[in-house]
Design an enzyme around this catalytic site. Structure first.
Site, PDB file in Angstrom:
ATOM      1  N   HIS A 256      -5.782   9.092  66.081  1.00  0.00           N
ATOM      2  CA  HIS A 256      -6.493  10.374  66.185  1.00  0.00           C
ATOM      3  C   HIS A 256      -7.915  10.052  66.651  1.00  0.00           C
ATOM      4  O   HIS A 256      -8.751   9.610  65.860  1.00  0.00           O
ATOM      5  CB  HIS A 256      -6.512  11.058  64.819  1.00  0.00           C
TER       6      HIS A 256
ATOM      7  N   HIS B  51     -11.555  10.912  68.712  1.00  0.00           N
ATOM      8  CA  HIS B  51     -12.528  11.864  69.240  1.00  0.00           C
ATOM      9  C   HIS B  51     -13.214  11.246  70.450  1.00  0.00           C
ATOM     10  O   HIS B  51     -13.263  10.025  70.592  1.00  0.00           O
ATOM     11  CB  HIS B  51     -13.530  12.251  68.160  1.00  0.00           C
TER      12      HIS B  51
ATOM     13  N   ASN C 256     -11.926  16.673  69.461  1.00  0.00           N
ATOM     14  CA  ASN C 256     -10.796  15.770  69.609  1.00  0.00           C
ATOM     15  C   ASN C 256     -10.536  15.536  71.089  1.00  0.00           C
ATOM     16  O   ASN C 256     -10.900  16.351  71.934  1.00  0.00           O
ATOM     17  CB  ASN C 256      -9.540  16.405  68.997  1.00  0.00           C
TER      18      ASN C 256
ATOM     19  N   CYS D 129     -16.052  17.788  63.622  1.00  0.00           N
ATOM     20  CA  CYS D 129     -16.019  17.581  62.181  1.00  0.00           C
ATOM     21  C   CYS D 129     -17.264  18.200  61.563  1.00  0.00           C
ATOM     22  O   CYS D 129     -18.375  17.832  61.938  1.00  0.00           O
ATOM     23  CB  CYS D 129     -15.960  16.089  61.847  1.00  0.00           C
TER      24      CYS D 129
ATOM     25  N   ARG E  87      -5.551  24.249  63.890  1.00  0.00           N
ATOM     26  CA  ARG E  87      -6.235  24.002  62.611  1.00  0.00           C
ATOM     27  C   ARG E  87      -7.544  23.252  62.827  1.00  0.00           C
ATOM     28  O   ARG E  87      -8.631  23.812  62.740  1.00  0.00           O
ATOM     29  CB  ARG E  87      -5.309  23.211  61.668  1.00  0.00           C
ATOM     30  N   ASP E  88      -7.467  21.987  63.143  1.00  0.00           N
ATOM     31  CA  ASP E  88      -8.661  21.158  63.311  1.00  0.00           C
ATOM     32  C   ASP E  88      -9.539  21.668  64.446  1.00  0.00           C
ATOM     33  O   ASP E  88     -10.768  21.600  64.374  1.00  0.00           O
ATOM     34  CB  ASP E  88      -8.210  19.709  63.594  1.00  0.00           C
TER      35      ASP E  88
END
Length: 302
Positions: A207, A209, A249, A240, A15-16
């Protein structure tokens, strides 16, 4: 230090990781990636999102992906739902968990979803209520908890405020995200401490990055606080769309290598995970974003 003996990872690659790819990634490839991740031992996978195809065309195949997966017992499949309409579409595909989101930065909230932080949480309240009523778990993604591309450094008090709003509408657990990857260990710990004013350690995940190469350092800082749940993305996929310059990420392969090197169990087969990363990287036509994967692949090549 209260370093956990076991860590659970949520791979957000499907997804991300893929949402910002400019070229369409076929549903069959997304499904295969999910299958490879669960075969490698991942027990939580963020699969897709139910947003308007106008805004995120890459996720327009959400129903096809969810319907095409072979679900594995013991694996939690989560999806992002931005509003009640998205939830109503998602619930037909029987996700195990939905994800709502909010920012610790007012400017980022306005740029991202065109409303204030408080207004964003008000919008999510009926989504959370509907999910809980349907027996679906709810996770809250808290973005920009350390820094914002528009406001700069974010005070921990803003994180406490957001976490309190999330708790108030019934969100069960939250992600503390360094969305633009500017965090350093102490700043990340401050954001986690702020979150822990409203959530227990078992309800908080990190989470991170890797924009400034700090993601693994920040992971270690979170581990030292007892955090045992983290999000990462196979091959370091993602970024993002509303945070200019933010890189992907932290790679799941890199986090697993760190954890295994510390004697922390994950239940993940690193070699199989590397292969999953190679698979999706080849499909996207570029090398793996994981330094660990590149090193292991070079070693394999002899």
């Amino acid at each position: 230090m209260n370093i956990p003996t076991r860590v659970q990872l949520i791979d957000v690659g499907p997804r991300d990781g893929l949402q910002n790819e400019k070229q369409p990634v076929p549903a069959a490839i997304k499904i295969e990636l999910v299958h490879r991740l669960q075969a490698a031992g991942l027990k939580e996978i963020e699969v897709t999102s139910y947003v308007s195809p106008k805004w995120v065309p890459q996720m327009a195949d959400n129903h096809d992906v969810m319907a095409g997966m072979s679900r594995q017992r013991g694996v939690r499949y989560s999806v992002l739902t931005p509003n009640l309409k998205g939830f109503e579409a998602a619930v037909l595909d029987k996700p195990d968990e939905i994800v709502v989101f909010g920012a610790a930065s007012e400017a980022f909230s306005q740029k991202n979803i065109n409303c204030s932080i408080a207004e964003s949480i008000e919008r999510f309240a009926p989504v959370v209520e509907a999910a809980r009523a349907a027996g679906i778990a709810v996770r809250g993604a808290m973005s920009c908890t350390v820094g914002c591309p528009y406001e700069g450094e974010i005070a921990p008090e803003r994180v406490t405020y957001l976490a309190g709003l999330m708790k108030g509408i019934g969100v069960q657990r939250v992600d503390v995200a360094d969305t633009i990857g500017v965090g350093t260990p102490r700043k990340v710990q401050a954001a986690l401490e702020a979150t822990l004013q409203h959530y227990g350690i078992d309800e908080v995940s990190g989470h991170f990055h890797d924009t400034y190469g700090q993601a693994l350092s920040n992971t270690l800082a979170a581990l030292e606080m007892g955090v045992w749940n983290f999000q990462s993305s196979v091959s370091g996929l993602g970024g993002c769309p509303y945070a200019k310059g933010a890189t992907g990420n932290v790679a799941t392969e890199d986090v697993v290598y760190l954890l295994h090197g510390m004697g922390i169990a994950t239940g993940i087969d690193l070699d199989a995970l590397v292969d999953a990363g190679v698979y999706i990287s080849e499909q996207l036509g570029r090398p793996s974003g994981s330094r660990v994967a590149r090193a292991l692949l070079a070693k394999r090549a002899g």
